[in-house]
Design a protein around this motif. Structure first.
Motif, PDB file in Angstrom:
ATOM      1  N   GLY A 159      53.665  38.857  49.744  1.00  0.00           N
ATOM      2  CA  GLY A 159      53.667  39.392  48.387  1.00  0.00           C
ATOM      3  C   GLY A 159      53.274  38.340  47.363  1.00  0.00           C
ATOM      4  N   GLU A 218      51.332  44.704  48.315  1.00  0.00           N
ATOM      5  CA  GLU A 218      51.859  45.311  47.099  1.00  0.00           C
ATOM      6  C   GLU A 218      52.979  46.258  47.512  1.00  0.00           C
ATOM      7  OE1 GLU A 218      48.492  47.179  45.377  1.00  0.00           O
ATOM      8  OE2 GLU A 218      48.503  48.905  46.751  1.00  0.00           O
ATOM      9  N   THR A 271      47.104  44.665  50.711  1.00  0.00           N
ATOM     10  CA  THR A 271      46.047  44.686  49.704  1.00  0.00           C
ATOM     11  C   THR A 271      44.692  44.519  50.393  1.00  0.00           C
ATOM     12  OG1 THR A 271      46.148  42.303  49.373  1.00  0.00           O
ATOM     13  CG2 THR A 271      47.591  43.669  47.998  1.00  0.00           C
TER      14      THR A 271
END
Length: 327
Positions: free
Chosen positions: A123, A129, A145
């Motif tokens: 993260g 995300e 992502t």
């Protein structure tokens, strides 16, 4: 049980014989790996694998350090697997901590602490995300992502490119990079086999215990093996450290551990050179990895057949799916 009988020959070379599956029959993965090693262009494939792996590891020093251990990489692998299954057959909401946790810890492949740490680091690095489930706001969901998905394509793309040297008509790398459904299908199929069957690393526990577990070992071994293939001196420890974002102490520890396992010979100046055992085990591991990936990256005319985890939401994917064991 799988039997590994080793016969030592000259130059420290080791031949593996009588390898069987848990049921006592031939291990299909090892049989295919042996077939690949017998092909006339396998030497070229080993060099290509080594060169592309070294280049990939050099270009991705930050994220590669995040996944420097098998347990960390397994968290990422299972996360991508669950994400792909969700994208192809579900609502695409995301991966819950509970489903990822269960996969990672049921065989002790990663501890709860490693799972939580990796999610936090991914993260912070922009690889994940988070969102709340639309059906239950108490549940936090994780989504890779584009940065993490691109890393996955590049990681498996170097293996697919090596397979293309052996079977160019399959165009595996081209399709992996250009066809989203092909890449997602690979993540689902390969991830499910990892979850349900003995993983490829189990075929060579001693080698992977060094090559895939010790930080920096995979990169250092591949760079030294590549120099050996090309007939040039091995890179210096300082150069290896700069190349892969390691400290010289880390490089020294890898070389010392490899020498202790019989993988390196050291000259008077402590410069390493591969032994016959390393050459054989390194080639053998590459053949196993290629054989595993080939079965989950089918030829263009073959359908992508998915084993979808039970409990994964169902949706319209346009791909063949079948229920797999509960995870």
């Amino acid at each position: 049980m799988r039997v590994h009988k080793r016969t030592r020959t000259g130059e420290g070379e080791i031949i593996h014989t009588n390898e069987t599956s848990a049921g006592g029959g031939a291990d299909a993965l090892l049989v295919e790996a042996a077939r690949l090693r017998g092909l006339p262009n396998f030497d070229a494939a080993v060099r290509h694998y080594s060169a592309t792996f070294v280049g990939f590891r050099e270009r991705t020093r930050l994220v590669s350090k995040l996944m420097a251990y098998q347990s960390r990489f397994r968290v990422v692998g299972y996360l991508l697997h669950l994400h792909a299954a969700n994208q192809l057959t579900g609502d695409g909401e995301g991966v819950s901590y509970g489903s990822l946790f269960e996969l990672c810890v049921r065989r002790g492949e990663a501890s709860p602490r490693v799972v939580k740490t990796m999610l936090a680091l991914l993260g912070l690095g922009g690889f994940l995300e988070t969102a709340r489930s639309a059906s239950d706001r108490r549940i936090k969901l994780y989504r890779p992502t584009a940065r993490l998905m691109d890393f996955g394509r590049s990681w498996f793309g170097h293996t697919a490119g090596t397979l293309d040297l052996i079977e160019p008509e399959a165009r595996r790398r081209e399709r992996l990079l250009a066809e989203p459904a092909f890449f997602l299908g690979f993540l689902v199929s390969a991830g499910q086999e990892h979850a349900d069957e003995p993983p490829p690393a189990d075929r060579m526990p001693e080698f992977i215990g060094f090559f895939g577990t010790m930080e920096g070992a995979g990169a250092v071994v591949s760079a030294i093996a590549l120099a050996d293939i090309d007939g040039v001196p091995a890179p210096s420890r300082a150069r290896l450290a700069r190349q892969f974002g390691l400290s010289k102490t880390q490089v020294a520890r890898v070389i010392e551990a490899g020498a202790g396992l019989g993988y390196f010979e050291l000259d008077a100046a402590a410069v390493p050179s591969p032994t016959g055992r390393l050459r054989q085990d390194y080639r053998r591991w590459i053949s196993i990895e290629l054989a595993f990936c080939a079965r989950h990256l089918p030829m263009p005319e073959q359908p992508v057949r998915l084993a979808i985890p039970k409990g994964a939401p169902r949706g319209e994917s346009g791909l063949q799916g079948e229920a797999g064991p509960a995870i």
